[in-house]
Design an enzyme around this catalytic site. Structure first.
Site, PDB file in Angstrom:
ATOM      1  N   SER A   1       0.317  -1.131  -0.539  1.00 43.74           N
ATOM      2  CA  SER A   1       0.009  -0.045  -0.157  1.00 43.74           C
ATOM      3  C   SER A   1       1.184   1.157   0.207  1.00 43.74           C
ATOM      4  CB  SER A   1      -0.398   0.255   1.370  1.00 43.74           C
ATOM      5  OG  SER A   1      -1.788   1.289   1.094  1.00 43.74           O
TER       6      SER A   1
ATOM      7  N   HIS B   1       0.794   4.509   1.456  1.00 42.86           N
ATOM      8  CA  HIS B   1       0.737   5.375   1.717  1.00 42.86           C
ATOM      9  C   HIS B   1       1.472   5.036   3.360  1.00 42.86           C
ATOM     10  CE1 HIS B   1      -2.489   3.664   5.525  1.00 42.86           C
ATOM     11  NE2 HIS B   1      -2.653   3.276   4.407  1.00 42.86           N
TER      12      HIS B   1
ATOM     13  N   THR C   1     -11.254   2.792 -14.215  1.00 40.47           N
ATOM     14  CA  THR C   1      -9.396   3.489 -14.497  1.00 40.47           C
ATOM     15  C   THR C   1      -8.836   4.112 -13.979  1.00 40.47           C
ATOM     16  OG1 THR C   1     -11.393   4.833 -15.111  1.00 40.47           O
ATOM     17  CG2 THR C   1      -9.610   6.318 -15.967  1.00 40.47           C
TER      18      THR C   1
ATOM     19  N   CYS D   1      -8.805  -0.904  21.921  1.00 38.01           N
ATOM     20  CA  CYS D   1     -10.085  -0.196  22.901  1.00 38.01           C
ATOM     21  C   CYS D   1     -10.788   0.949  21.880  1.00 38.01           C
ATOM     22  CB  CYS D   1      -9.907   0.009  23.755  1.00 38.01           C
ATOM     23  SG  CYS D   1      -9.303  -1.142  25.179  1.00 38.01           S
TER      24      CYS D   1
END
Length: 398
Positions: free
Chosen positions: A197, A199, A235, A322
């Site tokens: 990925s 990022h 696209t 949590c």
């Protein structure tokens, strides 16, 4: 000024990456699938980006499929592996995977597949004997992380892949946290499918890639147009792909010099343990990513630590999953069998090549006082907090 030590969640866009993608948000807006040269030049730029990603992975250009993110890549890989061997109905994964793997596996169990969830030891490491024992002739897929997103623990992926292949299974690796942090050479690897990925390596959000070994019988997950040689419809996200290519090029260069990042991580880890009593490294003692440390501060809540760090301009993340009204800790740390007093107060600090020594010193300056203040008001301030251990056991069962 923000001290950002949450790079396993997302990274900043490298300025050089931003500069590379900006023209494709303005001047070069042609559709890369068009027949005219205005679109054709964009298509050529995408091929250049594909070559950059392939070079980072030690792969061939034709083995790279651009997509939107790690979750899409993981879903695509799992479904492609199962489609390649439809007569096999068994999957092997681990108990510490990202939800993008675990939730897909849980969904497939409802569809009639059998899933084996491998355990980890107290360091967060897999046992290869357990991997071997889990395999059957009906195993279609083994899917594991390359490195854990919470602890940074690196799995023995090549050995796992060899075991998978001995049983005729496909081997998929979620390498979202590893790509750009450790060297990967897929030309000599046992990995069949690999997810990354953008990022997580200083490209923008919304772009990723899936490696598919040449010769693998791949069936697309998204159907539609002919993009990506008919393997992923839609696209192209041109600016994102150009950015990912540039980020891959820079990551390849950076891999030659990760020592500084590891040094800063080790300094942070070592000095926190020296300055603050009753804390320990989760996942220490085994191979880890050079940028990641997960430290358990006994007897206090991770969320409270994060709130106080935030007041000091420091970004980190909790080892606890949590949410409001829940005390359930991280499934990763739970799988490691850690005591509840550590589980609940665990914090992940994840660095990047942009992290400075001054930022690390900032954390070292404020953390002792934060921990001391929270322990002074903590309702569970010893290892004899039996009700916590009882709750930990109940959560594990559920």
């Amino acid at each position: 000024m923000v001290t950002y030590l949450d790079n396993n969640a997302t990274t900043c866009i490298d300025p050089a990456v931003l500069a590379a993608m900006l023209p494709y948000l303005s001047d070069f807006y042609g559709n890369p699938s068009s027949m005219h040269s205005f679109g054709g030049q964009v298509g050529a730029a995408i091929q250049d980006a594909r070559a950059q990603v392939a070079a980072l992975l030690g792969a061939e250009e034709t083995e790279i499929i651009f997509n939107s993110c790690g979750s899409e890549g993981n879903n695509t890989a799992i479904h492609a592996a199962l489609a390649a061997q439809p007569d096999k109905r068994h999957i092997v994964t681990t108990a510490v995977e990202h939800p993008a793997i675990l939730n897909v596996c849980k969904h497939l169990e409802k569809k009639g597949y059998t899933v084996t969830y491998l355990s980890v030891d107290g360091r967060g490491q897999l046992d290869l004997m357990e991997v071997e024992a889990a395999m059957t002739g009906g195993t279609a897929l083994v899917t594991t992380m390359y490195a854990n997103n919470e602890t940074g623990v690196i799995f023995p992926v090549e050995e796992i892949g060899a075991i998978a292949h001995d049983y005729g299974a496909t081997f998929h690796v979620d390498a979202v946290q590893a790509v750009g942090k450790v060297p990967i050479n897929l030309k000599t690897s046992t990995i069949d499918l690999l997810t990354l990925s953008g990022h997580k390596l200083h490209a923008p959000k919304g772009v990723g890639a899936l490696y598919v070994r040449r010769g693998f019988r791949f069936r697309p997950f998204l159907l539609g147009g002919h993009q990506e040689r008919g393997r992923r419809a839609g696209t192209h996200n041109v600016p994102g792909i150009i950015a990912l290519g540039k980020a891959a090029e820079l990551a390849r260069e950076y891999l030659l010099d990760v020592a500084q990042e590891a040094w800063l991580r080790d300094m942070l880890e070592r000095q926190l343990l020296e300055l603050i009593p009753h804390c320990e490294v989760n996942g220490g003692g085994t191979d880890r990513l050079p940028n990641t440390t997960n430290i358990g501060f006994k007897y206090i809540e991770g969320e409270a630590i994060l709130l106080m760090l935030n007041q000091q301009g420091i970004c980190a993340s909790s080892g606890s999953a949590c949410t409001s009204g829940s005390l359930d800790p991280s499934h990763v740390l739970m799988a490691m069998g850690l005591p509840y007093t550590i589980l609940h107060g665990s914090i992940r600090f994840s660095l990047s090549r942009f992290t400075t020594e001054a930022e690390v010193q900032h954390v070292l300056t404020v953390m002792p006082a934060i921990v001391e203040k929270l322990r002074a008001i903590s309702p569970f301030n010893s290892d004899e907090a039996g009700w916590l251990q009882d709750r930990s056991a109940a959560v594990a069962v559920n």
